[in-house]
Design an enzyme around this catalytic site. Structure first.
Site, PDB file in Angstrom:
ATOM      1  N   TYR A 272       0.816  -1.147   0.161  1.00 41.27           N
ATOM      2  CA  TYR A 272      -0.074   0.159  -0.126  1.00 41.27           C
ATOM      3  C   TYR A 272       0.918   1.158  -0.031  1.00 41.27           C
ATOM      4  CZ  TYR A 272      -2.643  -3.696   1.707  1.00 41.27           C
ATOM      5  OH  TYR A 272      -3.541  -4.714   1.834  1.00 41.27           O
ATOM      6  N   PHE A 273       0.570   2.218  -1.009  1.00 39.35           N
ATOM      7  CA  PHE A 273       1.189   3.578  -0.898  1.00 39.35           C
ATOM      8  C   PHE A 273       0.210   4.448  -0.399  1.00 39.35           C
ATOM      9  CE2 PHE A 273       4.633   2.973  -4.307  1.00 39.35           C
ATOM     10  CZ  PHE A 273       4.427   1.522  -4.537  1.00 39.35           C
ATOM     11  N   ASP A 274       0.408   4.487   1.068  1.00 40.87           N
ATOM     12  CA  ASP A 274      -0.580   5.303   1.807  1.00 40.87           C
ATOM     13  C   ASP A 274      -0.566   6.679   1.373  1.00 40.87           C
ATOM     14  OD1 ASP A 274      -1.840   3.126   3.125  1.00 40.87           O
ATOM     15  OD2 ASP A 274      -0.140   3.143   4.640  1.00 40.87           O
ATOM     16  N   GLU A 277      -1.597   6.576  -2.982  1.00 40.48           N
ATOM     17  CA  GLU A 277      -2.788   5.892  -3.383  1.00 40.48           C
ATOM     18  C   GLU A 277      -3.790   6.105  -2.353  1.00 40.48           C
ATOM     19  OE1 GLU A 277      -0.837   1.601  -5.066  1.00 40.48           O
ATOM     20  OE2 GLU A 277      -1.390   1.765  -2.863  1.00 40.48           O
ATOM     21  N   LEU A 279      -3.897   8.784  -0.107  1.00 43.27           N
ATOM     22  CA  LEU A 279      -3.883  10.377   0.559  1.00 43.27           C
ATOM     23  C   LEU A 279      -3.991  10.336   1.770  1.00 43.27           C
ATOM     24  CD1 LEU A 279      -6.221  12.060  -2.226  1.00 43.27           C
ATOM     25  CD2 LEU A 279      -3.835  11.403  -2.267  1.00 43.27           C
ATOM     26  N   GLY A 281      -3.128  12.365   3.993  1.00 44.61           N
ATOM     27  CA  GLY A 281      -3.736  13.644   4.757  1.00 44.61           C
ATOM     28  C   GLY A 281      -5.294  13.493   4.740  1.00 44.61           C
ATOM     29  N   TYR A 358      -4.516   0.795  10.580  1.00 50.33           N
ATOM     30  CA  TYR A 358      -3.308   1.152  11.203  1.00 50.33           C
ATOM     31  C   TYR A 358      -3.651   2.821  11.355  1.00 50.33           C
ATOM     32  CZ  TYR A 358       0.622  -1.747  11.523  1.00 50.33           C
ATOM     33  OH  TYR A 358       1.457  -2.791  11.941  1.00 50.33           O
ATOM     34  N   TYR A 360      -1.394   6.259  12.098  1.00 55.40           N
ATOM     35  CA  TYR A 360       0.015   7.034  12.151  1.00 55.40           C
ATOM     36  C   TYR A 360       0.170   8.315  12.865  1.00 55.40           C
ATOM     37  CZ  TYR A 360       1.063   3.052   8.875  1.00 55.40           C
ATOM     38  OH  TYR A 360       1.091   1.957   8.216  1.00 55.40           O
ATOM     39  N   HIS A 406       5.721  -7.524   7.564  1.00 53.92           N
ATOM     40  CA  HIS A 406       5.226  -6.207   6.622  1.00 53.92           C
ATOM     41  C   HIS A 406       6.395  -5.150   6.812  1.00 53.92           C
ATOM     42  CE1 HIS A 406       2.959  -5.508  10.023  1.00 53.92           C
ATOM     43  NE2 HIS A 406       3.075  -4.228   9.842  1.00 53.92           N
ATOM     44  N   ASP A 415      13.508  19.670   1.723  1.00 56.34           N
ATOM     45  CA  ASP A 415      14.056  20.636   0.600  1.00 56.34           C
ATOM     46  C   ASP A 415      14.880  21.626   1.535  1.00 56.34           C
ATOM     47  OD1 ASP A 415      14.351  22.706  -1.173  1.00 56.34           O
ATOM     48  OD2 ASP A 415      12.358  22.683  -2.003  1.00 56.34           O
TER      49      ASP A 415
HETATM   50 CU   LIG Z   1       3.174  -2.860  11.246  1.00 50.68          CU
END
Ligand SMILES: [Cu+2]
Length: 602
Positions: A272-274, A277, A279, A281, A358, A360, A406, A415
């Site tokens: 998963y590209f959290d 994919e 979003l 935010g 999850y 975060y 995982h 930047d």
């Molecule tokens: Cu984990």
């Protein structure tokens, strides 16, 4: 405004809407009172046809600057929308094959089935090219307050076409028993009575906090910055300076990836590209005083786009507060009898997102001694499976319940503007010196400094055995001793992407195969896995940016830092996981002429 330009139809949804920030030179040249231009970027999805359009428009000029239809097979799909995620329930439950497969597993009350909408990835599966897909694993509740993650219905995956709104393929394998033990950490009947032995702790700042907040601009003990919030990246920091000396132009989470280890037919595709994919935010939650944040708190709201592009406000999405951070420095002198101690403090800017199972937390810390840290906290509920005895890919966390192995891999886009825009990166590490005429007793060691001159030299791996750090220096600015002023990126040096180099995810998340990339600043280069990672075939983002092999020595540069954790779940991670943290430090090195905290009061 986009409707006036004919870009919005009956079935158009805003898969992404965010600020298109002005180029850096323009922002740095800005003086209060000058006119500014407000531009936005929108990724539009036609949910009837699957057509996707990438739009950049000026709200100030009411003009569309760019509108391009995307080739979704080549460019990737727009991010998943909240409607996509919610819509999956009706789609799978309407499918007769899926219902029959559930019935074979003893599940007939579909009201208690919770299908999880999971990003499809890109595996070259016949018929999927250019099609907007999700994959669905399901969980079942005993009752509507029962946490479904405790009861995975395994061996069954539905592949869903979101535009056609139907299941197009069913993977129906083993009939595995559904784990029965509840995982209801919020049910007193399961966890028992709360302990009564903890006495109150009160954080008191009778004169208020030491920071000031003016709109989105924060000032604290010489630090100054603006706080932003983006639907994709979540919390962002802008133009961070210390005593009017710039340090970071923009800091963000440019991607986060959660790849799973199980190679079997039911879950080989799980990664998963959290950010790109899902979003991250968009999944921000409101914070509560006394629970998430303790003490004298100031909150900022987040304003996010709804599916129709209209604003949706999330109250108390960002928390600002000051924390005591232990001893700053201390000395008891044997000769003078001097005994001095000063206490450290930090300013905390934080937010929490909830993405499926999850949660975060992202906490940026600014310290009195010039240090900047990011701590990412992972908590919530681990993803689950049936546990098959002897599995090499999962831990048994409750009877018959598996928690698959995982990783959580983040890309921080830093930047940097250390005392100005033109910076360079030195790799600095311990160098061992062999016994010899210049090292007769063998005790010698020194510091090895290697300038990273081009993008091709700057895809680097951390090495804890030699304490490898990357110092962002300003070659044109020196301290009173003639040393270039610098900020060091100190990595935690955890494992990188574990998948084989030939895996689909390795091509789609190549950023995660190195701890550090350095690229030349370009306003369009914002995302570690590219603009549209959803079902993207791979190669986009940082590796594509770095392929230009630009000069990065004394230039306007961006650091991309991969950090994270490799998670072999423990029984203690069930039924809700204690916070596990990862992150990095940016530490001043020669940026100040001496300890900058000598003036702290005793
Ligand atoms: Cu984990």
């Amino acid at each position: 405004m986009l409707a006036d330009h004919g870009l919005l139809g009956e079935h158009t949804r805003f898969a992404y809407l965010g600020l298109e920030e002005p180029p850096k030179a323009e922002v740095l040249a800005f003086r209060p009172g000058q006119p500014t231009e407000r531009r936005v970027r929108a990724i539009l999805l036609d949910t009837a046809t699957g057509a996707a359009t990438d739009v950049v428009a000026s709200l100030t000029r009411r003009a569309v600057d760019h509108a391009a239809e995307l080739d979704t097979a080549r460019d990737g799909q727009p991010p998943l929308t909240l409607e996509d995620l919610d819509g999956i329930d009706d789609i799978v439950k309407a499918d007769r094959g899926w219902r029959e497969a559930m019935a074979r597993r003893g599940v007939t009350d579909l009201d208690l089935v919770c299908p999880a909408a999971l990003s499809a990835g890109a595996f070259g599966i016949a018929g999927e090219e250019g099609r907007r897909m999700l994959r669905v694993l399901s969980f079942v509740q005993d009752h509507p307050k029962d946490h479904p993650w405790a009861h995975p219905v395994d061996g069954l995956v539905a592949y869903v076409d979101l535009i056609e709104g139907r299941v197009v393929h069913l993977i129906d394998r083993e009939l595995l028993p559904i784990p029965r033990e509840p995982g209801n950490f919020d049910d007193p009947a399961q966890v028992g009575p709360a302990r009564t032995t903890l006495r109150p702790i009160h954080i008191s700042q009778p004169e208020g906090p030491s920071f000031t907040l003016d709109g989105d601009e924060v000032a604290w003990e010489g630090w100054r910055l603006r706080v932003g919030f983006d639907a994709r990246e979540g919390l962002t920091l802008h133009q961070l300076s210390l005593h009017d000396r710039p340090v970071v132009y923009r800091a963000s989470i440019a991607e986060m990836l959660v790849p799973y280890a199980d190679p079997g037919p039911v879950r080989f595709w799980q990664n998963y590209f959290d950010a790109g994919e899902y979003l991250l935010g968009q999944q921000v939650v409101s914070l509560a005083l006394g629970c998430d944040c303790l003490g004298e708190i100031r909150y900022l709201d987040a304003v996010l786009p709804g599916p129709d592009g209209r604003p949706r406000q999330v109250p108390n999405a960002i928390c600002l507060h000051e924390e005591d951070a232990g001893v700053a420095w201390k000395h008891n002198d044997v000769f003078t009898g001097s005994a001095e101690t000063r206490r450290m403090r930090r300013l905390v800017l934080s937010s929490f997102v909830a993405i499926g199972n999850y949660d975060y937390g992202f906490s940026w810390y600014l310290y009195l001694d010039g240090r900047i840290e990011l701590e990412v906290k992972a908590t919530g509920v681990v993803f689950t499976s049936s546990y098959v005895d002897g599995s090499r890919w999962a831990t048994e966390v409750a009877p018959g319940l598996g928690a698959p192995y995982h990783q959580h891999l983040f890309s921080a886009r830093l930047d940097m503007t250390v005392d100005g825009v033109d910076n360079a990166v030195d790799e600095v590490e311990l160098e061992r010196v062999p016994l010899g005429p210049a090292n007769q007793y063998g005790n010698a060691f020194t510091r090895r400094v290697t300038r990273l001159r081009r993008e091709s030299e700057a895809a680097r791996t951390a090495d804890a055995a030699v304490g490898r750090t990357w110092q962002v220096v300003n070659p044109a600015r020196t301290n009173r001793l003639g040393q270039p002023v610098a900020y060091a990126l100190e990595p935690q040096a955890g494992p990188l992407l574990a998948a084989d180099a030939g895996a689909s995810v390795s091509g789609r998340a190549t950023f995660a195969t190195r701890h550090l990339w350095v690229t030349r600043y370009h306003p369009a280069e914002r995302y570690a896995a590219g603009d549209l990672p959803n079902q993207h075939p791979g190669g986009a983002g940082v590796p594509a940016y770095a392929a230009a092999d630009r000069d990065i020595d004394g230039q306007d540069i961006v650091l991309w830092h991969t950090f994270g954790m490799t998670h072999f779940p423990r029984t203690e991670d069930w039924p809700v996981m204690p916070v596990a943290s990862c992150g990095f430090t940016l530490r001043p090195v020669g940026f100040f002429d001496r300890n900058p905290t000598l003036d702290l009061p005793s």
